[in-house]
Design a protein around this motif. Structure first.
Motif, mmCIF file in Angstrom:
data_model
loop_
_atom_site.group_PDB
_atom_site.id
_atom_site.type_symbol
_atom_site.label_atom_id
_atom_site.label_comp_id
_atom_site.label_asym_id
_atom_site.label_seq_id
_atom_site.Cartn_x
_atom_site.Cartn_y
_atom_site.Cartn_z
ATOM 1 N N PHE A 1 10.531 15.971 26.469
ATOM 2 C CA PHE A 1 9.470 15.641 27.423
ATOM 3 C C PHE A 1 9.244 16.890 28.252
ATOM 4 C CE2 PHE A 1 13.508 14.344 29.178
ATOM 5 C CZ PHE A 1 13.466 14.654 30.530
ATOM 6 N N ILE A 2 8.130 16.923 28.943
ATOM 7 C CA ILE A 2 7.732 18.192 29.541
ATOM 8 C C ILE A 2 8.564 18.480 30.780
ATOM 9 C CG2 ILE A 2 5.771 19.348 30.649
ATOM 10 C CD1 ILE A 2 4.030 17.899 28.520
ATOM 11 N N GLY A 3 8.943 17.431 31.491
ATOM 12 C CA GLY A 3 9.852 17.636 32.605
ATOM 13 C C GLY A 3 9.239 17.287 33.948
ATOM 14 N N ASP A 4 7.912 17.403 34.030
ATOM 15 C CA ASP A 4 7.287 17.080 35.306
ATOM 16 C C ASP A 4 6.586 15.716 35.273
ATOM 17 O OD1 ASP A 4 5.211 17.637 33.635
ATOM 18 O OD2 ASP A 4 4.234 19.086 34.953
ATOM 19 N N GLU A 5 6.852 14.950 34.206
ATOM 20 C CA GLU A 5 6.300 13.603 34.154
ATOM 21 C C GLU A 5 6.880 12.753 35.280
ATOM 22 O OE1 GLU A 5 7.688 15.091 31.561
ATOM 23 O OE2 GLU A 5 6.500 14.794 29.728
ATOM 24 N N ARG A 6 6.209 11.647 35.543
ATOM 25 C CA ARG A 6 6.754 10.690 36.503
ATOM 26 C C ARG A 6 8.088 10.170 35.972
ATOM 27 N NH1 ARG A 6 1.978 6.601 36.698
ATOM 28 N NH2 ARG A 6 3.777 5.224 36.965
ATOM 29 N N PRO A 7 9.115 10.133 36.826
ATOM 30 C CA PRO A 7 10.453 9.704 36.356
ATOM 31 C C PRO A 7 10.441 8.311 35.741
ATOM 32 C CG PRO A 7 10.567 10.627 38.577
ATOM 33 C CD PRO A 7 9.121 10.556 38.227
ATOM 34 N N ASP A 8 9.585 7.424 36.256
ATOM 35 C CA ASP A 8 9.565 6.077 35.678
ATOM 36 C C ASP A 8 9.049 6.112 34.241
ATOM 37 O OD1 ASP A 8 7.067 6.812 36.739
ATOM 38 O OD2 ASP A 8 6.444 4.732 36.999
ATOM 39 N N LEU A 9 8.148 7.051 33.943
ATOM 40 C CA LEU A 9 7.640 7.156 32.573
ATOM 41 C C LEU A 9 8.667 7.812 31.649
ATOM 42 C CD1 LEU A 9 3.882 8.141 33.073
ATOM 43 C CD2 LEU A 9 4.932 5.882 32.777
#
Lengths: 328, 328
Positions: free
Chosen positions: B56-64
């Motif tokens: 994952f890219i890393g800056d996604e929303r933590p819930d996602l």
């Protein structure tokens, strides 16, 4: 499972052979593993993650890293009184890790699979830009409803520990420091105890129905006893002089008595701490004989919800708060 | 389990509530979790690891991130025809990760626990000097001996896929590139499909005893079909024109027809690919109606152990070898 990562396929030549004897692993070729039902048996599940540079130094022999990763999990199963069954392996490895490392890592797993009657069931492997991150999730079985918990220690129960305490923590210290006058043999013995835990599976099995509570000592004797006390809603009085020491640890303490705090709080023992009703003392003696493992009473459970540790000089020990918590 | 790492105790306030409804988790306070015996049910186990900056890219929303981690595992359970039961969580997080991130991550898990009837059973948490490494090991159950495997596809079986193919792979491309003229709505839809898989649990349950083989499409339709073919010792003839596309994916392909290869090999679909005997076609139509999910025949199993894909223009597609393998 393998399908998300063809890296796992690439390295499955090292790991697929480890699934032999566990048909539900499907040789690592399916989406998931299958554990067949075992009537009247609970499945016990535990998991531990180790990171290079944090939980191991990183330049250890890969077979020893593998063995430690598996054994810290088996130690948790032992504390529950479970018989090992199988495990899942997740490895995040730097791209620089070569086939020699993988082969040796798999050999370490294979040796311990034979020693502890446990089989690889599945896993995942990915390449990481960071340090190696290794996870095992281990499965055991125990008669339904009979897993030994932390939460049923009773007032008047005797507190026991298996084996000797402090060897691993002193071993870790020796990897960084020197203790003047310690023989190379004793140094190697203590470092070996840090590098290679000995999960007390046979003891755990015999504690089912006998121990009121049990835990494996990974955070340190004091911290793990506190876990039992908190879960059980009781306290304990411990006699530090009765905590069993190896000859090697004794030799170190003779030179540096202050390391007694390290013995009690250092962790990495992977011995079992357990509580039994006083009437069972003779049974514990018999078990110790049967499995050739010292089982030493070190104190007793009390109603007052505190942990008191009496130092060898008769004063009450005041362990620094930070000393109670592993790795801080 | 928690005892090795007081970090897990520190953050257990976020995770212990996720164990509600699963008594064998002991609220994360014991050495291991316990799964009670379920007569005549196999336990299906799968595990997936995701690394920040890789999976994952890393800056996604933590819930996602949490939802994707759980769902990629549930997708493997779906492919086996299993009913989700519980999961173990291992998180290696940088020290910079704060409580806000943890709270949102746990909220993402909580929402999906409700959506998919699955419960946290245990885990481990450690601090890492590298990127976040997140592992879930998920448990499901299926009637003993009835898990849907990859290995029993038969000559003449019809090859089906669920939902639409290629959305996730195109969504990932859109995160890096632009496709001229694509509406923001369609862009968001495709990126959403990359970020949040939809495990096809309900379909998997209905395929038990019906599908001869099944797999979830994570590496790409072609690669995962190849896994089924290899395990079953058969081949397949696929008609690329019949591979179901979303309107959004169709709009992208209309502008960039070469992305058809991305659709077939890109992965991150988390749809099910499955094979059924021709006589069951009417049953598949009924299932599609019952669960409101398109189930599309895209080809058939043949004896010749190769995969042939016919392009929309009638020629045979030559997919680059590297295109068959996810992430290379």
């Amino acid at each position: 499972m393998p399908d998300r990562s063809d890296e796992f396929v690439r390295i499955s030549r090292y790991f697929a052979p480890l699934t032999e004897g566990f048909p539900g692993a499907f040789g690592l070729t399916d989406d998931a593993a299958v554990i067949a039902p075992m009537p009247e048996r609970d499945i016990v599940v535990t998991t531990d993650t180790m990171i290079a540079g944090v939980h191991f130094i990183g330049d250890e022999r890969p077979d020893l890293i593998a063995a430690k990763l598996l054994r810290v999990n088996l130690s948790d199963l032992a504390a529950m009184g479970a018989t090992p069954l199988a495990y899942m392996l997740n490895i995040a490895l730097p791209a620089s890790i070569g086939d020699d490392w993988l082969r040796a890592f798999a050999e370490g797993l294979a040796a311990d699979q034979a020693a502890f009657a446990v089989t690889l069931a599945g896993g995942d492997s990915v390449t990481t830009p960071g340090p190696s991150v290794l996870t095992i999730t281990a499965f055991g079985t125990v008669e339904a409803g009979r897993a030994v918990r932390r939460s049923a220690a009773q007032v008047e129960d005797i507190v026991y520990v298996s084996g000797t305490i402090g060897d691993g923590a002193i071993g870790l210290k020796l990897l960084h420091d020197e203790v003047p006058g310690l023989s190379p043999d004793k140094r190697d013995e203590l470092i070996g105890r840090y590098r290679l835990p000995r999960p007390r599976i046979g003891l755990g099995l015999r504690l089912v129905g006998l121990a009121s509570a049990a835990i494996d000592i990974s955070d340190g004797l004091a911290a793990d006893l506190m876990h039992v006390l908190a879960a059980s809603g009781v306290g304990a009085e411990i006699d530090a002089a009765s905590v069993p020491l190896s000859d090697a640890a004794r030799a170190v303490l003779d030179r540096e008595p202050d390391l007694l705090a390290t013995v009690l709080t250092g962790g990495d023992d992977y011995e079992l701490l357990f509580t039994v009703a006083p009437g069972y003392a003779a049974k514990i003696v018999k078990i110790a004989t049967d499995i050739s493992l010292p089982l030493t009473p070190i104190g007793r459970i009390v109603a007052d919800r505190e942990l008191h540790i009496t130092a060898p000089d008769g004063t009450e020990m005041q362990l620094a708060r930070k000393g109670w918590v592993h790795g801080r």
